[in-house]
Design an enzyme around this catalytic site. Structure first.
Site, PDB file in Angstrom:
ATOM      1  N   ASP A   1       0.833  -1.209   0.000  1.00 23.46           N
ATOM      2  CA  ASP A   1       0.000   0.000   0.000  1.00 23.46           C
ATOM      3  C   ASP A   1       0.866   1.257   0.000  1.00 23.46           C
ATOM      4  O   ASP A   1       2.002   1.232   0.474  1.00 23.46           O
ATOM      5  CB  ASP A   1      -0.915  -0.032   1.240  1.00 23.46           C
ATOM      6  CG  ASP A   1      -2.085   0.919   1.110  1.00 23.46           C
ATOM      7  OD1 ASP A   1      -2.393   1.351  -0.019  1.00 23.46           O
ATOM      8  OD2 ASP A   1      -2.704   1.236   2.149  1.00 23.46           O
TER       9      ASP A   1
ATOM     10  N   ARG B   1       0.145   7.752  -2.374  1.00 17.44           N
ATOM     11  CA  ARG B   1       0.765   8.767  -1.511  1.00 17.44           C
ATOM     12  C   ARG B   1       2.206   9.036  -1.925  1.00 17.44           C
ATOM     13  O   ARG B   1       2.684  10.156  -1.877  1.00 17.44           O
ATOM     14  CB  ARG B   1       0.694   8.324  -0.043  1.00 17.44           C
ATOM     15  CG  ARG B   1      -0.640   8.653   0.587  1.00 17.44           C
ATOM     16  CD  ARG B   1      -0.883   7.863   1.828  1.00 17.44           C
ATOM     17  NE  ARG B   1      -1.323   6.501   1.495  1.00 17.44           N
ATOM     18  CZ  ARG B   1      -1.520   5.557   2.392  1.00 17.44           C
ATOM     19  NH1 ARG B   1      -1.268   5.802   3.661  1.00 17.44           N
ATOM     20  NH2 ARG B   1      -1.948   4.376   2.021  1.00 17.44           N
TER      21      ARG B   1
ATOM     22  N   HIS C   1       2.224   3.664  -8.960  1.00 24.05           N
ATOM     23  CA  HIS C   1       2.069   2.236  -9.291  1.00 24.05           C
ATOM     24  C   HIS C   1       3.266   1.754 -10.109  1.00 24.05           C
ATOM     25  O   HIS C   1       3.773   0.643  -9.890  1.00 24.05           O
ATOM     26  CB  HIS C   1       0.776   2.000 -10.070  1.00 24.05           C
ATOM     27  CG  HIS C   1      -0.464   2.333  -9.281  1.00 24.05           C
ATOM     28  ND1 HIS C   1      -0.648   1.917  -7.992  1.00 24.05           N
ATOM     29  CD2 HIS C   1      -1.568   3.059  -9.596  1.00 24.05           C
ATOM     30  CE1 HIS C   1      -1.814   2.369  -7.539  1.00 24.05           C
ATOM     31  NE2 HIS C   1      -2.386   3.064  -8.494  1.00 24.05           N
TER      32      HIS C   1
ATOM     33  N   TRP D   1     -11.928  -1.989  -7.980  1.00 26.96           N
ATOM     34  CA  TRP D   1     -12.654  -1.582  -9.192  1.00 26.96           C
ATOM     35  C   TRP D   1     -13.330  -0.239  -9.003  1.00 26.96           C
ATOM     36  O   TRP D   1     -13.756   0.399  -9.974  1.00 26.96           O
ATOM     37  CB  TRP D   1     -13.713  -2.626  -9.569  1.00 26.96           C
ATOM     38  CG  TRP D   1     -13.187  -3.957  -9.973  1.00 26.96           C
ATOM     39  CD1 TRP D   1     -13.165  -5.087  -9.192  1.00 26.96           C
ATOM     40  CD2 TRP D   1     -12.630  -4.333 -11.243  1.00 26.96           C
ATOM     41  NE1 TRP D   1     -12.619  -6.133  -9.906  1.00 26.96           N
ATOM     42  CE2 TRP D   1     -12.288  -5.700 -11.167  1.00 26.96           C
ATOM     43  CE3 TRP D   1     -12.391  -3.653 -12.440  1.00 26.96           C
ATOM     44  CZ2 TRP D   1     -11.718  -6.403 -12.219  1.00 26.96           C
ATOM     45  CZ3 TRP D   1     -11.821  -4.347 -13.503  1.00 26.96           C
ATOM     46  CH2 TRP D   1     -11.491  -5.698 -13.383  1.00 26.96           C
TER      47      TRP D   1
ATOM     48  N   LEU E   1      10.680 -20.664  -4.500  1.00 30.90           N
ATOM     49  CA  LEU E   1       9.625 -19.832  -3.913  1.00 30.90           C
ATOM     50  C   LEU E   1       8.329 -19.897  -4.732  1.00 30.90           C
ATOM     51  O   LEU E   1       8.374 -19.855  -5.964  1.00 30.90           O
ATOM     52  CB  LEU E   1      10.119 -18.378  -3.884  1.00 30.90           C
ATOM     53  CG  LEU E   1       9.131 -17.332  -3.386  1.00 30.90           C
ATOM     54  CD1 LEU E   1       9.015 -17.370  -1.867  1.00 30.90           C
ATOM     55  CD2 LEU E   1       9.539 -15.923  -3.838  1.00 30.90           C
TER      56      LEU E   1
HETATM   57  C1  IPE Z   1      -5.355  -2.811  -0.222  1.00 35.33           C
HETATM   58  O1  IPE Z   1      -5.048  -1.472  -0.384  1.00 35.33           O
HETATM   59  C2  IPE Z   1      -5.399  -3.501  -1.552  1.00 35.33           C
HETATM   60  C3  IPE Z   1      -4.110  -3.718  -2.208  1.00 35.33           C
HETATM   61  C4  IPE Z   1      -2.951  -3.421  -1.698  1.00 35.33           C
HETATM   62  C5  IPE Z   1      -4.192  -4.333  -3.509  1.00 35.33           C
HETATM   63  P1  IPE Z   1      -6.184  -0.363  -0.543  1.00 35.33           P
HETATM   64  O2  IPE Z   1      -5.496   0.946  -0.670  1.00 35.33           O
HETATM   65  O3  IPE Z   1      -7.125  -0.722  -1.624  1.00 35.33           O
HETATM   66  O4  IPE Z   1      -6.949  -0.482   0.844  1.00 35.33           O
HETATM   67  P2  IPE Z   1      -7.776   0.597   1.654  1.00 35.33           P
HETATM   68  O5  IPE Z   1      -8.787   1.190   0.706  1.00 35.33           O
HETATM   69  O6  IPE Z   1      -6.822   1.619   2.151  1.00 35.33           O
HETATM   70  O7  IPE Z   1      -8.404  -0.160   2.785  1.00 35.33           O
HETATM   71  C1  IPE Z   2      -1.586   0.282  -3.374  1.00 27.32           C
HETATM   72  O1  IPE Z   2      -1.375   1.634  -3.378  1.00 27.32           O
HETATM   73  C2  IPE Z   2      -1.808  -0.265  -4.749  1.00 27.32           C
HETATM   74  C3  IPE Z   2      -3.149  -0.819  -4.976  1.00 27.32           C
HETATM   75  C4  IPE Z   2      -4.121  -0.788  -4.121  1.00 27.32           C
HETATM   76  C5  IPE Z   2      -3.371  -1.428  -6.262  1.00 27.32           C
HETATM   77  P1  IPE Z   2      -2.579   2.665  -3.342  1.00 27.32           P
HETATM   78  O2  IPE Z   2      -2.964   3.025  -4.741  1.00 27.32           O
HETATM   79  O3  IPE Z   2      -3.698   2.165  -2.511  1.00 27.32           O
HETATM   80  O4  IPE Z   2      -1.886   3.910  -2.645  1.00 27.32           O
HETATM   81  P2  IPE Z   2      -2.520   4.907  -1.596  1.00 27.32           P
HETATM   82  O5  IPE Z   2      -3.074   4.097  -0.478  1.00 27.32           O
HETATM   83  O6  IPE Z   2      -3.596   5.681  -2.315  1.00 27.32           O
HETATM   84  O7  IPE Z   2      -1.380   5.757  -1.164  1.00 27.32           O
HETATM   85 MG    MG Z   3      -4.121   2.341  -0.561  1.00 26.81          MG
END
Ligand code: IPE
Ligand code: IPE
Ligand code: MG
Length: 283
Positions: free
Chosen positions: A35, A39, A52, A84, A146
């Site tokens: 995650d 940010r 990403h 989604w 792995l």
């Molecule tokens: C969790 O992250 C999903 C993935 C890392 C693929 P999100 O950014 O979607 O989760 P929330 O919305 O902060 O709970």
């Molecule tokens: C995780 O990073 C990637 C996915 C959920 C696919 P985020 O896109 O959720 O990044 P933040 O949480 O908005 O920083």
């Molecule tokens: Mg996130």
């Protein structure tokens, strides 16, 4: 583990961290909620998509380090069933990046003997994405190192629903519906992760203290490690620190420290397990 030390320059911080890791007490299965990409990008005044993109390098280094450490399974949360909800352009970019990753990394996966697997509602993937994913899974299926589990269009609740429905469908087909009874073993072996041990260590980057629908059943006794580091910045050093922290934990599984009751849930003595029942039998 030896392979990891060979890859690290002697004397640097990672070398010290790797030396401090006990190879006999490595987690078998590490799961990561990757995650903080958005940010990371925002802090640099870049579009979320750039975050990403930058996250791919962290995936590469994490996979390589886990393989060199000699772990059995690494599960990466790549796309949730809830993701989604994001803008179409972002969702499309994530699929594009998945295809890019598969194409780019396949030779590396082969070289490092890594077996790729995917868990999630894969039927909902665009045909082109699904084809490339299936091809990469097939191409690495004979590898014995792995296991890299990519959680794609994954949701923990959706997984439990799918497992229940699969069991019910099977029982209907076999005419065993009337006598069907669920137990923990039946549910565990009907999940997407049936062939994997439960995660020992669950890492979440970017500081969020939540599970976000990841491996809900399987993390019953996982050790949790949350780091403020945003996913694109997550380095080998961060992973080694997480493993070291894991090795400091006292895993009791509801039992007492150092007692036989503290054995892993999938390991040995637990009620209902024949060996446990055997041990209670008067001699
Ligand atoms: C969790 O992250 C999903 C993935 C890392 C693929 P999100 O950014 O979607 O989760 P929330 O919305 O902060 O709970
Ligand atoms: C995780 O990073 C990637 C996915 C959920 C696919 P985020 O896109 O959720 O990044 P933040 O949480 O908005 O920083
Ligand atoms: Mg996130």
């Amino acid at each position: 583990m030896k392979a990891l030390l060979e890859a690290i320059e002697a004397g640097c911080e990672d070398w010290d961290l790797a030396q401090a890791i006990d190879p006999a007490r490595l987690p078998e299965h590490v799961a990561i909620i990757m995650d903080g990409n958005g940010r990371w990008a925002r802090r640099r005044r870049l579009p979320r998509i750039a975050g990403h993109q930058a996250g791919i390098a962290a995936v590469r280094s994490t996979v390589e380090t886990c393989a060199r450490l000699g772990l059995k399974v690494l599960t990466l949360y790549a796309f949730s069933v809830e993701n989604w909800k994001r803008p179409r352009v972002e969702v499309e970019t994530l699929w594009r990046l998945l295809r890019y990753y598969l194409r780019q990394e396949l030779p590396e996966l082969q070289k490092n003997d890594i077996r790729l697997q995917a868990i999630g509602r894969l039927d909902a993937l665009a045909p082109q994405v699904r084809r490339e994913l299936d091809a990469a899974v097939e191409a690495t299926s004979a590898n014995r190192g792995l296991v890299l589990n990519l959680a794609i269009n994954y949701g923990g609740r959706a997984e439990i629903v799918d497992a229940m429905n699969a069991v019910l469908d099977m029982a209907r087909l076999d005419g065993r519906l009337q006598s069907l009874k669920f137990d923990e073993d039946l549910i565990s072996t009907s999940l997407y992760t049936a062939s994997c041990p439960d995660p020992d260590l669950l890492i979440r980057t970017s500081g969020e203290m939540r599970i976000s629908n990841f491996l809900l059943w399987q993390i019953a006794y996982a050790e949790l490690y949350v780091t403020e580091t945003l996913w694109p910045d997550f380095s080998r050093t961060d992973l080694l620190r997480a493993v070291l922290e894991y090795q400091k934990r006292d895993r009791r599984y509801g039992g007492l420290s150092g007692s036989p009751d503290a054995a892993p849930i999938n390991g040995s003595a637990q009620s209902g397990d024949p060996s446990f029942v055997e041990a209670l039998r008067p001699s």
